[in-house]
Design a protein around this motif. Structure first.
Motif, PDB file in Angstrom:
ATOM      1  N   ILE A 184       0.851  -1.204   0.000  1.00 26.78           N
ATOM      2  CA  ILE A 184       0.000   0.000   0.000  1.00 26.78           C
ATOM      3  C   ILE A 184       0.888   1.256   0.000  1.00 26.78           C
ATOM      4  CG2 ILE A 184      -1.652   1.334   1.391  1.00 26.78           C
ATOM      5  CD1 ILE A 184      -2.613  -1.502   2.442  1.00 26.78           C
ATOM      6  N   ASN A 185       1.933   1.223   0.861  1.00 28.97           N
ATOM      7  CA  ASN A 185       2.814   2.397   0.973  1.00 28.97           C
ATOM      8  C   ASN A 185       3.508   2.733  -0.344  1.00 28.97           C
ATOM      9  OD1 ASN A 185       2.064   2.324   3.619  1.00 28.97           O
ATOM     10  ND2 ASN A 185       4.027   1.614   4.415  1.00 28.97           N
ATOM     11  N   LYS A 186       3.688   1.696  -1.174  1.00 29.65           N
ATOM     12  CA  LYS A 186       4.368   1.956  -2.449  1.00 29.65           C
ATOM     13  C   LYS A 186       3.468   2.716  -3.421  1.00 29.65           C
ATOM     14  CE  LYS A 186       7.714  -1.743  -2.432  1.00 29.65           C
ATOM     15  NZ  LYS A 186       7.858  -3.162  -2.630  1.00 29.65           N
ATOM     16  N   ILE A 187       2.160   2.661  -3.192  1.00 30.78           N
ATOM     17  CA  ILE A 187       1.262   3.419  -4.067  1.00 30.78           C
ATOM     18  C   ILE A 187       1.023   4.806  -3.501  1.00 30.78           C
ATOM     19  CG2 ILE A 187      -1.076   3.544  -5.049  1.00 30.78           C
ATOM     20  CD1 ILE A 187      -1.068   0.579  -5.338  1.00 30.78           C
ATOM     21  N   SER A 188       0.623   4.857  -2.220  1.00 28.52           N
ATOM     22  CA  SER A 188       0.339   6.167  -1.639  1.00 28.52           C
ATOM     23  C   SER A 188       0.190   6.052  -0.138  1.00 28.52           C
ATOM     24  CB  SER A 188      -0.965   6.699  -2.230  1.00 28.52           C
ATOM     25  OG  SER A 188      -1.512   7.666  -1.377  1.00 28.52           O
ATOM     26  N   PHE A 189       0.645   7.102   0.564  1.00 29.95           N
ATOM     27  CA  PHE A 189       0.461   7.118   2.011  1.00 29.95           C
ATOM     28  C   PHE A 189      -0.931   7.624   2.383  1.00 29.95           C
ATOM     29  CE2 PHE A 189       5.066   6.857   2.091  1.00 29.95           C
ATOM     30  CZ  PHE A 189       5.254   5.946   3.128  1.00 29.95           C
ATOM     31  N   ASN A 190      -1.569   8.293   1.420  1.00 26.01           N
ATOM     32  CA  ASN A 190      -2.879   8.868   1.736  1.00 26.01           C
ATOM     33  C   ASN A 190      -4.005   8.170   0.991  1.00 26.01           C
ATOM     34  OD1 ASN A 190      -1.818  10.886   3.402  1.00 26.01           O
ATOM     35  ND2 ASN A 190      -1.141  11.975   1.574  1.00 26.01           N
ATOM     36  N   SER A 191      -3.829   6.872   0.739  1.00 25.93           N
ATOM     37  CA  SER A 191      -4.871   6.164  -0.018  1.00 25.93           C
ATOM     38  C   SER A 191      -6.163   6.142   0.770  1.00 25.93           C
ATOM     39  CB  SER A 191      -4.462   4.723  -0.273  1.00 25.93           C
ATOM     40  OG  SER A 191      -3.106   4.628  -0.507  1.00 25.93           O
ATOM     41  N   SER A 192      -7.232   5.772   0.099  1.00 27.60           N
ATOM     42  CA  SER A 192      -8.525   5.760   0.784  1.00 27.60           C
ATOM     43  C   SER A 192      -8.562   4.626   1.820  1.00 27.60           C
ATOM     44  CB  SER A 192      -9.631   5.601  -0.252  1.00 27.60           C
ATOM     45  OG  SER A 192     -10.183   4.329  -0.175  1.00 27.60           O
TER      46      SER A 192
END
Ligand code: ADP
Ligand code: ASP
Ligand code: MG
Length: 406
Positions: A57-65
């Motif tokens: 998840i962190n590799k995509i975005s720290f602020n994901s939904s």
């Protein structure tokens, strides 16, 4: 004839890290079923699966939904519940896997840290009455938006206790990679000893100051619903630690030493000593949902300035610094010093209520080893001190010896 029991058995990720371990756990469950008892199993994800999912998840975005994060994080338990049900069927135990939404375990919409609102016991009871062992995916539920939710890291302990409470189970066994709750983390203190019994309050304090072995919410839930909790080995059939209130009146001084490396310290130097400043600082941290744990204030000798030191969860340090920077000019602070190289070490025991000498022994023992204490906080049955992280191992072992826990 011996009364047949309804037992909830939860298996943690550390003891489900490979197929051999899953098979071992399945055998332990079968033993209980062969005694004529009804068993409901709760599992967490295999080994470090949840950490691995989080790093994806962190590799995509720290602020994901948060909803999507929960969909991802909960998948570890989907696999483990299926695998455990399969392992049970393989040794002729009738079993069926359940995901949170299939029970259903209803939660609110605070994805990532959702609260369990209700558990529907109808389908579970039907399966149990048919002689089937439900294997429930821990850590997850479903919200009224019909989305998968997770209830916070380490949450499958809470799933297990919530199920135990809803089904009026006779007891809830939390199986893990150690044989029970110890006087200190056995990975850190070679001489740590298994504790036979603890009260809910003692366990709650130990869990909330860092004894990873039980998630704090699961202990409060057990206390509120009078669920007898056992922490046991996943592999050996040996007596573990019983947690209930039957030992409430026993006189024990210190039951255990617990540490946590999850806190950071922030020191604000040279704040003009005026009323309302502390309220501004802690108010703005609270607005950001940052929990402040330990606090100390020193006033300069002329009484004009003060230094304020407090701790926040390490994961909130960045947010806390930003927050203080925002009000920096308003509170007229001269310097802001963050420090993550700290550790909190706590002693816990019901005897502390009536024995003032215990704190003195703690401070003396640390002083003798030249271990400086930065901050202190106390509750009725706990004393915590913040020290430099490099002294942690020495401090735990010294205190373990001071209170004769080995
Ligand atoms: P699980 O995957 O079974 O949920 P956890 O890692 O959450 O396991 O908890 C078990 C770990 O807790 C043990 O491996 C042990 O190192 C750690 N631990 C910390 N403090 C204590 C303590 N006082 N007694 C027992 N275990 C402890
Ligand atoms: N698998 C989840 C976690 O690692 C839940 C649990 O282990 O209790 O946090
Ligand atoms: Mg755990």
């Amino acid at each position: 004839m011996k009364k047949k029991l309804l037992i909830i058995k939860k298996f943690g990720g550390t003891s489900l890290s490979n197929i051999e371990k899953i098979k071992k756990a399945a055998k332990l469950i079968k033993k209980e079923v062969l005694l004529g008892n009804k068993v409901v199993v709760v599992v967490s994800a295999l080994g470090k699966t949840t950490d691995k999912l989080q790093s994806l998840i962190n590799k995509i975005s720290f602020n994901s939904s948060a909803e999507e994060i929960d969909t991802i994080l909960s998948s570890g338990e989907q696999a483990s519940s299926g695998l455990m049900a399969l392992a049970l069927k393989n040794i002729n135990v009738k079993a069926r896997s359940f995901l949170g939404w299939q029970v259903p375990i209803l939660t609110n919409t605070s994805y990532g840290k959702a609260k369990i609102l209700d558990i529907d016991s109808k389908i579970l009871k039907k399966e149990i009455n048919k002689g089937i062992t439900p294997v429930i995916a821990g850590f997850q539920g479903v919200s009224n938006e019909f989305r998968i939710s997770t209830i916070g890291r380490g949450g499958s302990d809470t799933t297990a206790v919530a199920i135990a409470s809803k089904l009026f189970a006779d007891r809830c066994d939390i199986h893990t990679d150690v044989e029970g709750v110890y006087t200190a983390d056995p990975r850190w203190v070679r001489k740590a000893k298994k504790i036979d019994k603890l009260t809910y309050d003692e366990m709650l304090e130990m869990a909330s100051v860092g004894a990873q072995v039980l998630e704090p919410r699961s202990v409060s839930l057990a206390k509120n619903n009078n669920i007898i909790l056992w922490v046991k080995s996943s592999f050996k059939n040996v007596q573990g630690t019983k947690i209930d209130d039957s030992t409430k009146l026993e006189k024990r001084n210190v039951s255990g030493i617990v540490f946590s490396k999850n806190d950071s310290k922030i020191t604000l130097l040279g704040i003009p000593d005026k009323p309302g400043v502390a309220a501004k600082i802690f108010g703005s941290l609270a607005n950001e949902d940052i929990n402040v744990d330990m606090i100390v204030q020193n006033i300069s000798s002329d009484g004009k300035y003060s230094d304020l030191t407090f701790t926040v969860p390490q994961t909130d340090l960045f947010k806390a610094k930003k927050c203080i920077n925002r009000i920096k000019d308003d509170i007229k602070v001269k310097n802001i010093l963050p420090d993550s190289n700290v550790a909190k070490i706590s002693i816990v025991g019901i005897g502390m209520r009536s024995n003032a000498g215990i704190a003195e022994d703690m401070f003396k023992a640390l002083g003798k080893q030249k271990i400086n204490i930065d901050l202190i906080s106390t509750s009725e049955i706990k004393i915590s001190v913040l020290i430099s992280r490099r002294n942690l191992k020495k401090a735990i072992n010294v205190l373990h010896k001071t209170y004769n826990l080995g």
